[in-house]
Design a protein around this motif. Sequence first.
Motif, PDB file in Angstrom:
ATOM      1  N   GLU A   1       0.828  -1.206   0.000  1.00 35.06           N
ATOM      2  CA  GLU A   1       0.000   0.000   0.000  1.00 35.06           C
ATOM      3  C   GLU A   1       0.866   1.261   0.000  1.00 35.06           C
ATOM      4  O   GLU A   1       1.772   1.420   0.807  1.00 35.06           O
ATOM      5  N   GLY A   2       0.596   2.146  -0.951  1.00 34.61           N
ATOM      6  CA  GLY A   2       1.340   3.395  -1.048  1.00 34.61           C
ATOM      7  C   GLY A   2       2.716   3.268  -1.676  1.00 34.61           C
ATOM      8  O   GLY A   2       3.493   4.220  -1.691  1.00 34.61           O
ATOM      9  N   THR A   3       3.034   2.081  -2.258  1.00 38.55           N
ATOM     10  CA  THR A   3       4.339   1.886  -2.907  1.00 38.55           C
ATOM     11  C   THR A   3       4.157   1.755  -4.419  1.00 38.55           C
ATOM     12  O   THR A   3       3.034   1.764  -4.931  1.00 38.55           O
ATOM     13  N   ASP A   4       5.266   1.584  -5.139  1.00 39.40           N
ATOM     14  CA  ASP A   4       5.206   1.391  -6.592  1.00 39.40           C
ATOM     15  C   ASP A   4       4.615   0.032  -6.963  1.00 39.40           C
ATOM     16  O   ASP A   4       4.379  -0.247  -8.142  1.00 39.40           O
ATOM     17  N   PHE A   5       4.393  -0.826  -5.966  1.00 37.93           N
ATOM     18  CA  PHE A   5       3.871  -2.169  -6.224  1.00 37.93           C
ATOM     19  C   PHE A   5       2.418  -2.323  -5.781  1.00 37.93           C
ATOM     20  O   PHE A   5       1.893  -3.434  -5.703  1.00 37.93           O
ATOM     21  N   ALA A   6       1.746  -1.206  -5.515  1.00 39.37           N
ATOM     22  CA  ALA A   6       0.363  -1.246  -5.022  1.00 39.37           C
ATOM     23  C   ALA A   6      -0.594  -1.903  -6.017  1.00 39.37           C
ATOM     24  O   ALA A   6      -1.582  -2.539  -5.612  1.00 39.37           O
ATOM     25  N   GLU A   7      -0.312  -1.798  -7.317  1.00 43.37           N
ATOM     26  CA  GLU A   7      -1.224  -2.347  -8.327  1.00 43.37           C
ATOM     27  C   GLU A   7      -1.318  -3.865  -8.298  1.00 43.37           C
ATOM     28  O   GLU A   7      -2.211  -4.461  -8.907  1.00 43.37           O
ATOM     29  N   ILE A   8      -0.413  -4.491  -7.573  1.00 42.77           N
ATOM     30  CA  ILE A   8      -0.412  -5.955  -7.545  1.00 42.77           C
ATOM     31  C   ILE A   8      -1.426  -6.504  -6.545  1.00 42.77           C
ATOM     32  O   ILE A   8      -1.744  -7.702  -6.562  1.00 42.77           O
ATOM     33  N   ALA A   9      -1.960  -5.654  -5.694  1.00 37.69           N
ATOM     34  CA  ALA A   9      -2.863  -6.083  -4.617  1.00 37.69           C
ATOM     35  C   ALA A   9      -4.042  -6.928  -5.093  1.00 37.69           C
ATOM     36  O   ALA A   9      -4.374  -7.943  -4.456  1.00 37.69           O
ATOM     37  N   PRO A  10      -4.743  -6.586  -6.201  1.00 40.57           N
ATOM     38  CA  PRO A  10      -5.894  -7.390  -6.638  1.00 40.57           C
ATOM     39  C   PRO A  10      -5.540  -8.836  -6.977  1.00 40.57           C
ATOM     40  O   PRO A  10      -6.431  -9.695  -7.044  1.00 40.57           O
ATOM     41  N   HIS A  11      -4.266  -9.112  -7.213  1.00 40.33           N
ATOM     42  CA  HIS A  11      -3.853 -10.478  -7.585  1.00 40.33           C
ATOM     43  C   HIS A  11      -3.447 -11.306  -6.367  1.00 40.33           C
ATOM     44  O   HIS A  11      -3.022 -12.454  -6.520  1.00 40.33           O
ATOM     45  N   LEU A  12      -3.576 -10.742  -5.191  1.00 39.00           N
ATOM     46  CA  LEU A  12      -3.202 -11.446  -3.960  1.00 39.00           C
ATOM     47  C   LEU A  12      -4.382 -12.273  -3.465  1.00 39.00           C
ATOM     48  O   LEU A  12      -5.031 -11.969  -2.467  1.00 39.00           O
ATOM     49  N   GLU A  13      -4.653 -13.331  -4.191  1.00 41.47           N
ATOM     50  CA  GLU A  13      -5.723 -14.270  -3.847  1.00 41.47           C
ATOM     51  C   GLU A  13      -5.148 -15.678  -3.919  1.00 41.47           C
ATOM     52  O   GLU A  13      -4.392 -16.013  -4.824  1.00 41.47           O
ATOM     53  N   GLY A  14      -5.543 -16.504  -2.972  1.00 39.91           N
ATOM     54  CA  GLY A  14      -5.077 -17.886  -2.966  1.00 39.91           C
ATOM     55  C   GLY A  14      -3.614 -17.979  -2.539  1.00 39.91           C
ATOM     56  O   GLY A  14      -3.005 -16.999  -2.104  1.00 39.91           O
ATOM     57  N   PRO A  15      -3.003 -19.166  -2.673  1.00 43.91           N
ATOM     58  CA  PRO A  15      -1.611 -19.362  -2.262  1.00 43.91           C
ATOM     59  C   PRO A  15      -0.684 -18.430  -3.046  1.00 43.91           C
ATOM     60  O   PRO A  15      -0.740 -18.372  -4.273  1.00 43.91           O
ATOM     61  N   THR A  16       0.150 -17.714  -2.330  1.00 42.41           N
ATOM     62  CA  THR A  16       1.020 -16.733  -2.992  1.00 42.41           C
ATOM     63  C   THR A  16       2.431 -16.777  -2.420  1.00 42.41           C
ATOM     64  O   THR A  16       2.610 -16.763  -1.201  1.00 42.41           O
ATOM     65  N   THR A  17       3.375 -16.844  -3.328  1.00 41.40           N
ATOM     66  CA  THR A  17       4.777 -16.734  -2.957  1.00 41.40           C
ATOM     67  C   THR A  17       5.347 -15.525  -3.674  1.00 41.40           C
ATOM     68  O   THR A  17       5.092 -15.330  -4.869  1.00 41.40           O
ATOM     69  N   LEU A  18       6.124 -14.722  -2.958  1.00 39.67           N
ATOM     70  CA  LEU A  18       6.744 -13.519  -3.544  1.00 39.67           C
ATOM     71  C   LEU A  18       8.152 -13.850  -4.036  1.00 39.67           C
ATOM     72  O   LEU A  18       8.959 -14.413  -3.292  1.00 39.67           O
ATOM     73  N   ALA A  19       8.415 -13.507  -5.284  1.00 35.44           N
ATOM     74  CA  ALA A  19       9.765 -13.626  -5.835  1.00 35.44           C
ATOM     75  C   ALA A  19      10.228 -12.205  -6.146  1.00 35.44           C
ATOM     76  O   ALA A  19       9.711 -11.563  -7.062  1.00 35.44           O
ATOM     77  N   VAL A  20      11.170 -11.711  -5.373  1.00 35.92           N
ATOM     78  CA  VAL A  20      11.611 -10.320  -5.476  1.00 35.92           C
ATOM     79  C   VAL A  20      13.004 -10.252  -6.094  1.00 35.92           C
ATOM     80  O   VAL A  20      13.949 -10.851  -5.572  1.00 35.92           O
ATOM     81  N   SER A  21      13.104  -9.525  -7.218  1.00 33.46           N
ATOM     82  CA  SER A  21      14.406  -9.335  -7.886  1.00 33.46           C
ATOM     83  C   SER A  21      14.936  -7.941  -7.587  1.00 33.46           C
ATOM     84  O   SER A  21      14.158  -6.993  -7.480  1.00 33.46           O
ATOM     85  N   TYR A  22      16.249  -7.826  -7.515  1.00 32.81           N
ATOM     86  CA  TYR A  22      16.861  -6.537  -7.194  1.00 32.81           C
ATOM     87  C   TYR A  22      17.677  -5.987  -8.364  1.00 32.81           C
ATOM     88  O   TYR A  22      17.324  -4.982  -8.963  1.00 32.81           O
ATOM     89  N   ASP A  23      18.745  -6.655  -8.734  1.00 34.48           N
ATOM     90  CA  ASP A  23      19.617  -6.141  -9.802  1.00 34.48           C
ATOM     91  C   ASP A  23      19.051  -6.403 -11.188  1.00 34.48           C
ATOM     92  O   ASP A  23      19.016  -5.524 -12.039  1.00 34.48           O
ATOM     93  N   ASP A  24      18.623  -7.631 -11.431  1.00 34.34           N
ATOM     94  CA  ASP A  24      18.095  -8.024 -12.741  1.00 34.34           C
ATOM     95  C   ASP A  24      16.580  -8.172 -12.635  1.00 34.34           C
ATOM     96  O   ASP A  24      16.083  -9.137 -12.041  1.00 34.34           O
ATOM     97  N   PRO A  25      15.806  -7.246 -13.188  1.00 29.02           N
ATOM     98  CA  PRO A  25      14.349  -7.282 -13.029  1.00 29.02           C
ATOM     99  C   PRO A  25      13.664  -8.490 -13.650  1.00 29.02           C
ATOM    100  O   PRO A  25      12.542  -8.830 -13.271  1.00 29.02           O
ATOM    101  N   THR A  26      14.299  -9.155 -14.594  1.00 31.65           N
ATOM    102  CA  THR A  26      13.666 -10.306 -15.238  1.00 31.65           C
ATOM    103  C   THR A  26      14.139 -11.643 -14.661  1.00 31.65           C
ATOM    104  O   THR A  26      13.709 -12.694 -15.123  1.00 31.65           O
ATOM    105  N   ALA A  27      15.024 -11.599 -13.678  1.00 26.28           N
ATOM    106  CA  ALA A  27      15.631 -12.825 -13.156  1.00 26.28           C
ATOM    107  C   ALA A  27      14.598 -13.800 -12.605  1.00 26.28           C
ATOM    108  O   ALA A  27      14.612 -14.995 -12.946  1.00 26.28           O
ATOM    109  N   ALA A  28      13.690 -13.334 -11.743  1.00 26.86           N
ATOM    110  CA  ALA A  28      12.708 -14.238 -11.129  1.00 26.86           C
ATOM    111  C   ALA A  28      11.846 -14.903 -12.193  1.00 26.86           C
ATOM    112  O   ALA A  28      11.677 -16.134 -12.192  1.00 26.86           O
ATOM    113  N   ALA A  29      11.292 -14.111 -13.099  1.00 32.11           N
ATOM    114  CA  ALA A  29      10.435 -14.663 -14.153  1.00 32.11           C
ATOM    115  C   ALA A  29      11.192 -15.658 -15.016  1.00 32.11           C
ATOM    116  O   ALA A  29      10.668 -16.731 -15.371  1.00 32.11           O
TER     117      ALA A  29
END
Length: 204
Positions: free
Chosen positions: A64-92
């Motif tokens: 909430e209130g961050t650059d990632f706020a738009e992801i909130a509607p997809h937080l349904e059911g089992p969820t694991t966060l994969a957070v990338s720092y240097d390479d934005p496409t690494a997790a995917a």
Amino acid sequence: MPKNAKKEAVVSEIKGKLEKASSVVLVNARGLTVEQDTILRKKLREQGVDYKVYKNTMVRFAVEGTDFAEIAPHLEGPTTLAVSYDDPTAAARIISKEQKGMPVLEFKAGIIENTLYDANGVATIANIPSREELLAKLLGSFKSPMSSFARVINAIAENGGEATPATEEAPVAEAPAEAEAEAPVAEAPAEEAPPAEEAPPSEE
């Protein structure tokens, strides 16, 4: 630690990761075996990706209130966060590769460099090569021209800052022009002989 304090600690932990993140991918990893989960975590960790299960409510508070706020509607059911720092496409990219042997892995959504993607969009992003691969290809394309450029610069330095041609050709002597034909010498007109004096008439 009181229950509320624990929740605040978890939210604070997630917020700390988001502040440094270049991308966040939501994954449904339900059904993975312990061995598969261990392998996946290891590969993600080696590429600098933080992979952890959080309760959806905690993530909602954190984004909430961050650059990632738009992801909130997809937080349904089992969820694991994969957070990338240097390479934005690494997790995917890594998760996409592992899906071949772990078909239960599913993308849910993701925000990559401030852009929201659905599951299909994240799968498409996963096909983009890493920055290292792109740089390697780019440098490879420049290798030959750069090598030539380096040789020229080195030659200039060795010659005191003056460029010299690779090979100096000796000046080619021009073939002597054919001797011009001598102009005919005009003959001087012959002097006319003085008219012969007539003999005086003889006296009879």
